[in-house]
Design a protein around this motif. Structure first.
Motif, PDB file in Angstrom:
ATOM      1  N   TYR A  33     -27.245  33.058  64.145  1.00 29.50           N
ATOM      2  CA  TYR A  33     -27.272  31.812  63.081  1.00 29.50           C
ATOM      3  C   TYR A  33     -27.802  30.566  63.835  1.00 29.50           C
ATOM      4  CZ  TYR A  33     -23.048  30.621  65.473  1.00 29.50           C
ATOM      5  OH  TYR A  33     -21.967  30.375  66.315  1.00 29.50           O
ATOM      6  N   ARG A  34     -28.257  29.880  63.182  1.00 30.61           N
ATOM      7  CA  ARG A  34     -28.423  28.391  63.476  1.00 30.61           C
ATOM      8  C   ARG A  34     -27.533  27.352  62.843  1.00 30.61           C
ATOM      9  NH1 ARG A  34     -33.339  25.982  63.093  1.00 30.61           N
ATOM     10  NH2 ARG A  34     -33.408  26.578  61.063  1.00 30.61           N
ATOM     11  N   ILE A  86     -27.811  24.038  67.077  1.00 35.63           N
ATOM     12  CA  ILE A  86     -27.128  25.087  67.790  1.00 35.63           C
ATOM     13  C   ILE A  86     -27.552  26.490  67.347  1.00 35.63           C
ATOM     14  CG2 ILE A  86     -25.017  25.826  68.754  1.00 35.63           C
ATOM     15  CD1 ILE A  86     -25.530  23.013  69.550  1.00 35.63           C
ATOM     16  N   GLN A  87     -27.925  27.350  68.485  1.00 38.01           N
ATOM     17  CA  GLN A  87     -28.231  28.707  68.387  1.00 38.01           C
ATOM     18  C   GLN A  87     -26.844  29.533  68.640  1.00 38.01           C
ATOM     19  OE1 GLN A  87     -30.998  30.049  67.273  1.00 38.01           O
ATOM     20  NE2 GLN A  87     -32.452  28.621  67.592  1.00 38.01           N
ATOM     21  N   GLY A  88     -26.546  30.311  67.838  1.00 39.47           N
ATOM     22  CA  GLY A  88     -25.293  31.175  68.023  1.00 39.47           C
ATOM     23  C   GLY A  88     -25.241  32.553  67.461  1.00 39.47           C
ATOM     24  N   ALA A  89     -24.311  33.061  67.874  1.00 41.06           N
ATOM     25  CA  ALA A  89     -24.190  34.750  67.579  1.00 41.06           C
ATOM     26  C   ALA A  89     -22.610  35.013  67.671  1.00 41.06           C
ATOM     27  CB  ALA A  89     -25.054  35.533  68.557  1.00 41.06           C
ATOM     28  N   ALA A  90     -22.307  36.027  66.830  1.00 43.25           N
ATOM     29  CA  ALA A  90     -20.893  36.521  66.645  1.00 43.25           C
ATOM     30  C   ALA A  90     -21.224  38.123  66.961  1.00 43.25           C
ATOM     31  CB  ALA A  90     -20.188  36.081  65.627  1.00 43.25           C
ATOM     32  N   ILE A 124     -20.697  33.567  70.807  1.00 42.20           N
ATOM     33  CA  ILE A 124     -21.598  32.911  71.848  1.00 42.20           C
ATOM     34  C   ILE A 124     -22.361  31.806  71.262  1.00 42.20           C
ATOM     35  CG2 ILE A 124     -23.218  33.742  73.396  1.00 42.20           C
ATOM     36  CD1 ILE A 124     -22.577  36.812  72.733  1.00 42.20           C
ATOM     37  N   GLU A 125     -22.096  30.939  71.730  1.00 43.86           N
ATOM     38  CA  GLU A 125     -23.144  29.442  71.721  1.00 43.86           C
ATOM     39  C   GLU A 125     -23.522  29.157  73.033  1.00 43.86           C
ATOM     40  OE1 GLU A 125     -21.234  26.649  68.872  1.00 43.86           O
ATOM     41  OE2 GLU A 125     -21.575  27.973  67.410  1.00 43.86           O
TER      42      GLU A 125
END
Length: 136
Positions: free
Chosen positions: A86-87, A98-102, A114-115
């Protein structure tokens, strides 16, 4: 006191010690999150995440003493349903993205978030969409 009651009084504390501190919810695959507010409790505090059907959403995070809802600009779920990317808008600067992942982990009830760094978050279930604006 009957012998059975006495044994129960003695055994109860031992049984309570054997139970897990908190029963953890199974983390459903990310497609099941759409339209529902996920309650998360991580090492950085509590958060609420709402993924909407149009691939946007809201994430509310606790910033000092305030609960701050932030727009999720877009999101994508991997084919296996276990990874979300996601962003989102930054909590400090509205112009910073912020770019993120779960990732749903093999450990029951846990997500890897994870950010800027790796974090673990405990999945605490779902609430209705309106609950996304409440951090506590």
């Amino acid at each position: 006191m009957p012998a059975l009651a006495r044994r129960s009084v003695i055994a109860t504390p031992l049984l309570l010690l054997a139970l897990p501190a908190r029963a953890r919810f199974r983390v459903p695959p990310f497609p099941e999150w759409v339209g529902r507010t996920a309650k998360l409790n991580g090492d950085n505090g509590q958060a609420r995440l709402l993924l909407q059907g149009d691939r946007t959403g809201l994430i509310s995070v606790r910033l000092l003493f305030f609960c701050k809802p932030l727009p999720v600009l877009d999101w994508t779920i991997a084919d296996d349903g276990l990874t979300l990317t996601y962003r989102r808008q930054s909590a400090i600067s509205t112009t910073r993205i912020i770019q993120g992942a779960a990732r749903i982990t093999a450990e029951p009830g846990m997500l890897q978030w994870i950010e800027a760094a790796d974090h673990l978050a405990e999945f605490e279930g779902f609430e209705g969409p309106e609950a996304v604006r409440v951090c506590g």
